[in-house]
Design a protein around this motif. Structure first.
Motif, PDB file in Angstrom:
ATOM      1  N   THR A  56      39.447   6.242  83.074  1.00 58.61           N
ATOM      2  CA  THR A  56      40.897   6.320  82.921  1.00 58.61           C
ATOM      3  C   THR A  56      41.221   6.735  81.486  1.00 58.61           C
ATOM      4  O   THR A  56      40.437   6.533  80.573  1.00 58.61           O
ATOM      5  N   MET A  57      42.408   7.317  81.299  1.00 57.09           N
ATOM      6  CA  MET A  57      42.778   7.804  79.974  1.00 57.09           C
ATOM      7  C   MET A  57      43.230   6.636  79.099  1.00 57.09           C
ATOM      8  O   MET A  57      43.981   5.773  79.542  1.00 57.09           O
ATOM      9  N   ALA A  58      42.755   6.635  77.862  1.00 57.93           N
ATOM     10  CA  ALA A  58      43.266   5.701  76.856  1.00 57.93           C
ATOM     11  C   ALA A  58      43.906   6.562  75.777  1.00 57.93           C
ATOM     12  O   ALA A  58      43.526   7.718  75.608  1.00 57.93           O
ATOM     13  N   THR A  59      44.878   6.012  75.060  1.00 57.68           N
ATOM     14  CA  THR A  59      45.445   6.799  73.966  1.00 57.68           C
ATOM     15  C   THR A  59      44.913   6.273  72.645  1.00 57.68           C
ATOM     16  O   THR A  59      45.172   5.132  72.267  1.00 57.68           O
ATOM     17  N   LEU A  60      44.129   7.116  71.976  1.00 54.68           N
ATOM     18  CA  LEU A  60      43.607   6.774  70.654  1.00 54.68           C
ATOM     19  C   LEU A  60      44.501   7.435  69.613  1.00 54.68           C
ATOM     20  O   LEU A  60      45.447   8.147  69.947  1.00 54.68           O
ATOM     21  N   SER A  61      44.145   7.215  68.352  1.00 55.28           N
ATOM     22  CA  SER A  61      44.939   7.800  67.277  1.00 55.28           C
ATOM     23  C   SER A  61      43.977   8.421  66.257  1.00 55.28           C
ATOM     24  O   SER A  61      42.892   7.887  66.013  1.00 55.28           O
ATOM     25  N   VAL A  62      44.367   9.537  65.676  1.00 54.94           N
ATOM     26  CA  VAL A  62      43.523  10.195  64.665  1.00 54.94           C
ATOM     27  C   VAL A  62      43.611   9.388  63.372  1.00 54.94           C
ATOM     28  O   VAL A  62      44.704   9.167  62.855  1.00 54.94           O
ATOM     29  N   SER A  63      42.451   8.928  62.862  1.00 58.40           N
ATOM     30  CA  SER A  63      42.516   8.196  61.585  1.00 58.40           C
ATOM     31  C   SER A  63      42.042   9.046  60.413  1.00 58.40           C
ATOM     32  O   SER A  63      42.377   8.748  59.270  1.00 58.40           O
ATOM     33  N   SER A  64      41.242  10.092  60.662  1.00 59.47           N
ATOM     34  CA  SER A  64      40.948  11.036  59.575  1.00 59.47           C
ATOM     35  C   SER A  64      40.468  12.360  60.144  1.00 59.47           C
ATOM     36  O   SER A  64      39.919  12.414  61.251  1.00 59.47           O
ATOM     37  N   VAL A  65      40.709  13.408  59.382  1.00 64.95           N
ATOM     38  CA  VAL A  65      40.231  14.757  59.742  1.00 64.95           C
ATOM     39  C   VAL A  65      39.568  15.319  58.498  1.00 64.95           C
ATOM     40  O   VAL A  65      40.207  15.450  57.456  1.00 64.95           O
ATOM     41  N   GLU A  66      38.268  15.604  58.590  1.00 70.08           N
ATOM     42  CA  GLU A  66      37.554  16.149  57.435  1.00 70.08           C
ATOM     43  C   GLU A  66      37.153  17.586  57.749  1.00 70.08           C
ATOM     44  O   GLU A  66      36.547  17.853  58.797  1.00 70.08           O
ATOM     45  N   VAL A  67      37.517  18.497  56.842  1.00 70.18           N
ATOM     46  CA  VAL A  67      37.128  19.902  57.011  1.00 70.18           C
ATOM     47  C   VAL A  67      35.711  20.041  56.454  1.00 70.18           C
ATOM     48  O   VAL A  67      35.507  19.998  55.246  1.00 70.18           O
ATOM     49  N   LEU A  68      34.714  20.176  57.350  1.00 71.48           N
ATOM     50  CA  LEU A  68      33.324  20.286  56.893  1.00 71.48           C
ATOM     51  C   LEU A  68      33.034  21.709  56.431  1.00 71.48           C
ATOM     52  O   LEU A  68      32.396  21.931  55.404  1.00 71.48           O
ATOM     53  N   THR A  69      33.481  22.667  57.250  1.00 73.39           N
ATOM     54  CA  THR A  69      33.358  24.099  56.937  1.00 73.39           C
ATOM     55  C   THR A  69      34.594  24.745  57.562  1.00 73.39           C
ATOM     56  O   THR A  69      35.325  24.077  58.306  1.00 73.39           O
ATOM     57  N   PRO A  70      34.835  26.052  57.336  1.00 68.55           N
ATOM     58  CA  PRO A  70      36.001  26.667  57.977  1.00 68.55           C
ATOM     59  C   PRO A  70      36.029  26.464  59.498  1.00 68.55           C
ATOM     60  O   PRO A  70      37.095  26.365  60.095  1.00 68.55           O
ATOM     61  N   ARG A  71      34.853  26.351  60.148  1.00 64.85           N
ATOM     62  CA  ARG A  71      34.803  26.227  61.611  1.00 64.85           C
ATOM     63  C   ARG A  71      34.452  24.829  62.127  1.00 64.85           C
ATOM     64  O   ARG A  71      34.364  24.638  63.338  1.00 64.85           O
ATOM     65  N   LEU A  72      34.174  23.874  61.245  1.00 65.09           N
ATOM     66  CA  LEU A  72      33.764  22.537  61.718  1.00 65.09           C
ATOM     67  C   LEU A  72      34.694  21.451  61.196  1.00 65.09           C
ATOM     68  O   LEU A  72      35.014  21.430  60.007  1.00 65.09           O
ATOM     69  N   ARG A  73      35.097  20.544  62.094  1.00 65.96           N
ATOM     70  CA  ARG A  73      35.926  19.398  61.701  1.00 65.96           C
ATOM     71  C   ARG A  73      35.218  18.110  62.123  1.00 65.96           C
ATOM     72  O   ARG A  73      34.733  18.017  63.253  1.00 65.96           O
ATOM     73  N   LEU A  74      35.200  17.141  61.215  1.00 69.88           N
ATOM     74  CA  LEU A  74      34.727  15.799  61.566  1.00 69.88           C
ATOM     75  C   LEU A  74      35.975  14.938  61.726  1.00 69.88           C
ATOM     76  O   LEU A  74      36.724  14.740  60.762  1.00 69.88           O
ATOM     77  N   VAL A  75      36.209  14.464  62.948  1.00 75.93           N
ATOM     78  CA  VAL A  75      37.447  13.732  63.238  1.00 75.93           C
ATOM     79  C   VAL A  75      37.103  12.300  63.621  1.00 75.93           C
ATOM     80  O   VAL A  75      36.205  12.064  64.434  1.00 75.93           O
TER      81      VAL A  75
END
Ligand SMILES: Cc1cc2nc3c(=O)[nH]c(=O)nc-3n(C[C@H](O)[C@H](O)[C@H](O)COP(=O)(O)OP(=O)(O)OC[C@H]3O[C@@H](n4cnc5c(N)ncnc54)[C@H](O)[C@@H]3O)c2cc1C
Length: 236
Positions: free
Chosen positions: A16-35
């Protein structure tokens, strides 16, 4: 009045769907994100490295991703997203901001990585970075799990620096799978005990599997595959 979710059996809740929240977004490279995502629903769920989640990335679009880490307490997980810049999943990741709600189902599934057969050679691309890191971190036996990740040539040096415990190779503009095939030719490994895990681009998986069976005579049961995306296909 108990929450509806507390009345559901655990096995059902995973889907079932749960609603989470974004606590951080890190730009690792132009094409990669660590969320990093957080939410108390994660305290009631659990994760084994190799399991995936399904995220709602648009009105009617859902895409699969693989946690890199999961902490039941305080209820958070991390995912490495690759921006292919071609689909709604990639566009959704690009606009993610701290505090944004994220509808998510899982973690669930996990085949063919649970249980992982060692010693293992793992081949993947940017979409399999999180999975490769999670599986490697879970191994207590040093050297039993070796991940070789093919990445876009322009980001190769940066990704090598970010992940020194993985073997990072640049994508070749030849046939799909050619970077891994060349790496295998040059590595001169003893292949007879290994289980191969091929993850990511479907056409590369097919090409590598063909070389493994025909040139190296690896039995099919020692080759495990998990396609993550395919040329011209939306959302696997
Ligand atoms: C079980 C599972 C776990 C996954 N885990 C992760 C993960 O942890 N991190 C992650 O980044 N991805 C992961 N993926 C892959 C991701 O779900 C796909 O790349 C997905 O297609 C992205 O959705 P989209 O909406 O951006 O593109 P889509 O709408 O699906 O596709 C649009 C176009 O983009 C192309 N395309 C899709 N992916 C790529 C790519 N990587 N490179 C080049 N072209 C591409 C397609 O061929 C298509 O032509 C996983 C997939 C599966 C099945």
């Amino acid at each position: 009045m108990p929450e509806l979710s507390s009345l559901l059996p655990k096995s059902f809740e995973r889907f079932t769907m749960a609603t989470l929240s974004v606590s951080s977004v890190e730009v690792l490279t132009p094409r990669l994100r660590l969320v990093r995502l957080e939410g108390e629903a994660l305290q009631r769920r659990s994760w084994v490295p190799g399991q995936e989640v399904k995220i709602r990335v648009g009105e009617r679009d859902y895409r699969h991703y693989t946690p890199l880490s999961y902490r039941q307490e305080p209820g958070e997980m991390e995912i490495i997203f690759y921006l292919n810049q071609r689909g709604p999943g990639s566009r959704w990741v690009e606009q993610l901001r701290v505090g944004q709600p994220v509808p998510l189902a899982g973690p669930a599934n996990g085949a063919p990585f649970i249980p992982l057969r060692l010693p293992a050679l793992f081949f993947g691309d940017e979409t399999a970075l999180g999975l490769g890191l999670a599986l490697q971190a879970a191994q207590s036996q040093a050297g039993a799990f070796h991940a070789v990740i093919e990445v876009c040539a322009s980001e190769h040096a940066d990704i090598m620096t970010l992940f020194p415990h993985l073997t990072i190779i640049p994508r070749l503009e030849a046939q799909p799978g050619s970077a891994h095939i060349r790496w295998l030719e040059q590595a001169s490994l003893a292949l007879d005990q290994l289980t191969f895990y091929l993850v990511g681009h479907t056409q590369s998986i097919q090409a590598i599997r063909q070389i493994l069976t025909q040139r190296y005579h690896i039995e099919r049961q020692r080759i495990k595959t998990k396609p993550y995306w395919a040329d011209g296909k939306r959302g696997l």
